[in-house]
Write a protein that holds these residues in place. Structure first.
Motif, PDB file in Angstrom:
ATOM      1  N   ALA A  40       0.822  -1.211   0.000  1.00 55.18           N
ATOM      2  CA  ALA A  40       0.000   0.000   0.000  1.00 55.18           C
ATOM      3  C   ALA A  40       0.854   1.259   0.000  1.00 55.18           C
ATOM      4  O   ALA A  40       0.320   2.368  -0.036  1.00 55.18           O
ATOM      5  CB  ALA A  40      -0.935   0.009   1.219  1.00 55.18           C
ATOM      6  N   SER A  41       2.169   1.088   0.011  1.00 57.74           N
ATOM      7  CA  SER A  41       3.073   2.234   0.051  1.00 57.74           C
ATOM      8  C   SER A  41       3.958   2.272  -1.185  1.00 57.74           C
ATOM      9  O   SER A  41       4.506   1.247  -1.599  1.00 57.74           O
ATOM     10  CB  SER A  41       3.962   2.168   1.299  1.00 57.74           C
ATOM     11  N   GLY A  42       4.127   3.451  -1.748  1.00 61.02           N
ATOM     12  CA  GLY A  42       5.002   3.612  -2.897  1.00 61.02           C
ATOM     13  C   GLY A  42       6.464   3.415  -2.566  1.00 61.02           C
ATOM     14  O   GLY A  42       7.273   3.155  -3.457  1.00 61.02           O
ATOM     15  N   SER A  43       6.831   3.511  -1.294  1.00 59.57           N
ATOM     16  CA  SER A  43       8.228   3.316  -0.917  1.00 59.57           C
ATOM     17  C   SER A  43       8.633   1.849  -0.962  1.00 59.57           C
ATOM     18  O   SER A  43       9.824   1.530  -0.960  1.00 59.57           O
ATOM     19  CB  SER A  43       8.488   3.888   0.487  1.00 59.57           C
ATOM     20  N   PHE A  44       7.636   0.957  -1.011  1.00 58.22           N
ATOM     21  CA  PHE A  44       7.914  -0.476  -1.170  1.00 58.22           C
ATOM     22  C   PHE A  44       8.083  -0.738  -2.658  1.00 58.22           C
ATOM     23  O   PHE A  44       7.140  -0.627  -3.440  1.00 58.22           O
ATOM     24  CB  PHE A  44       6.770  -1.312  -0.593  1.00 58.22           C
ATOM     25  N   LEU A 103      -6.430  -4.318  -2.607  1.00 60.34           N
ATOM     26  CA  LEU A 103      -6.222  -4.570  -4.032  1.00 60.34           C
ATOM     27  C   LEU A 103      -6.266  -3.259  -4.825  1.00 60.34           C
ATOM     28  O   LEU A 103      -5.359  -2.957  -5.600  1.00 60.34           O
ATOM     29  CB  LEU A 103      -7.260  -5.572  -4.546  1.00 60.34           C
ATOM     30  N   THR A 104      -7.303  -2.483  -4.600  1.00 63.65           N
ATOM     31  CA  THR A 104      -7.424  -1.230  -5.352  1.00 63.65           C
ATOM     32  C   THR A 104      -6.404  -0.194  -4.866  1.00 63.65           C
ATOM     33  O   THR A 104      -5.933   0.635  -5.654  1.00 63.65           O
ATOM     34  CB  THR A 104      -8.849  -0.653  -5.260  1.00 63.65           C
ATOM     35  N   ARG A 105      -6.054  -0.234  -3.598  1.00 66.78           N
ATOM     36  CA  ARG A 105      -5.022   0.668  -3.076  1.00 66.78           C
ATOM     37  C   ARG A 105      -3.670   0.357  -3.717  1.00 66.78           C
ATOM     38  O   ARG A 105      -2.944   1.273  -4.156  1.00 66.78           O
ATOM     39  CB  ARG A 105      -4.907   0.557  -1.547  1.00 66.78           C
ATOM     40  N   ALA A 106      -3.324  -0.935  -3.794  1.00 70.97           N
ATOM     41  CA  ALA A 106      -2.053  -1.324  -4.397  1.00 70.97           C
ATOM     42  C   ALA A 106      -1.994  -0.908  -5.864  1.00 70.97           C
ATOM     43  O   ALA A 106      -0.961  -0.430  -6.349  1.00 70.97           O
ATOM     44  CB  ALA A 106      -1.845  -2.832  -4.260  1.00 70.97           C
TER      45      ALA A 106
END
Length: 199
Positions: free
Chosen positions: A74-78, A105-108
């Protein structure tokens, strides 16, 4: 990013097998997979396949509950290479097109888009009304790739599994990952067909 990572989302559209096949192919390619399945995907799994939930989850390296909106993906840093949603329901497509991140799912998927990574949506519905088509156009404008799992009959599939495998491998290829078993026109496939025509 030391290891190749792909997020695999499975939504509730018909074609649960596409998600399973994507996980199997990515495992063969030594790609780290992060799996999230919608609640509706569980119903489709039970109706369309003989897989139980544990069997499907065992194909992934990391599995997240759909409600875990604080998960790594859920994080762009991952860092990941991108995400494939196989299959992608019209509900999930509509949520992504609208920027609604009401589950993991939609967040990712939203994170993949905002980070300018590759998002491949194996949308599954027919016939299509104008709202479906507009949502496909919208996500395409955002940078996603709409890839309906249409059978490639030129590859000469002999079984349903071969058709599913070919579509899943093509979709994975759009993430920049080429599975060695995928027949490609102009390489081995055209030569094979030419030999068959001469026989």
């Amino acid at each position: 990013m030391s290891k190749r990572r792909i997020i695999v989302g499975i939504s509730g559209a018909t074609g649960f097998q596409y998600g399973v096949k994507a996980l199997q192919l990515l495992r063969e390619m030594d790609v780290e997979t992060h799996l999230v399945m919608s609640k509706a995907a569980g119903l489709t799994r039970q109706h369309e396949t003989a897989f139980n939930r544990q069997e499907v989850e065992s194909l992934a390296d990391v599995v997240y509950p759909t409600g875990a909106v604080g998960a790594a993906i859920a994080s762009g840093s991952f860092q990941t290479m991108g995400m494939i949603v196989a299959p992608c329901s019209m509900r999930t497509l509509g949520a992504i097109a609208s920027g609604i991140t009401d589950n993991l799912l939609t967040r990712a998927a939203d994170v993949v888009l905002k980070e300018r990574r590759r998002l491949v949506l194996m949308v599954r519905e027919t016939p299509l009304h104008l709202g479906h088509i507009r949502n496909m156009a919208t996500v395409t404008e955002y940078g996603a790739i709409v890839f309906p799992p249409v059978p490639s009959l030129y590859a000469g599939p002999q079984t349903i599994d071969e058709m599913i495998s070919h579509s899943a491998a093509r979709a994975i290829g759009l993430l920049g990952l080429d599975h060695p078993s995928l027949p490609r026109w102009g390489e081995t496939l055209a030569a094979t067909l030419a030999e068959g025509a001469q026989a």
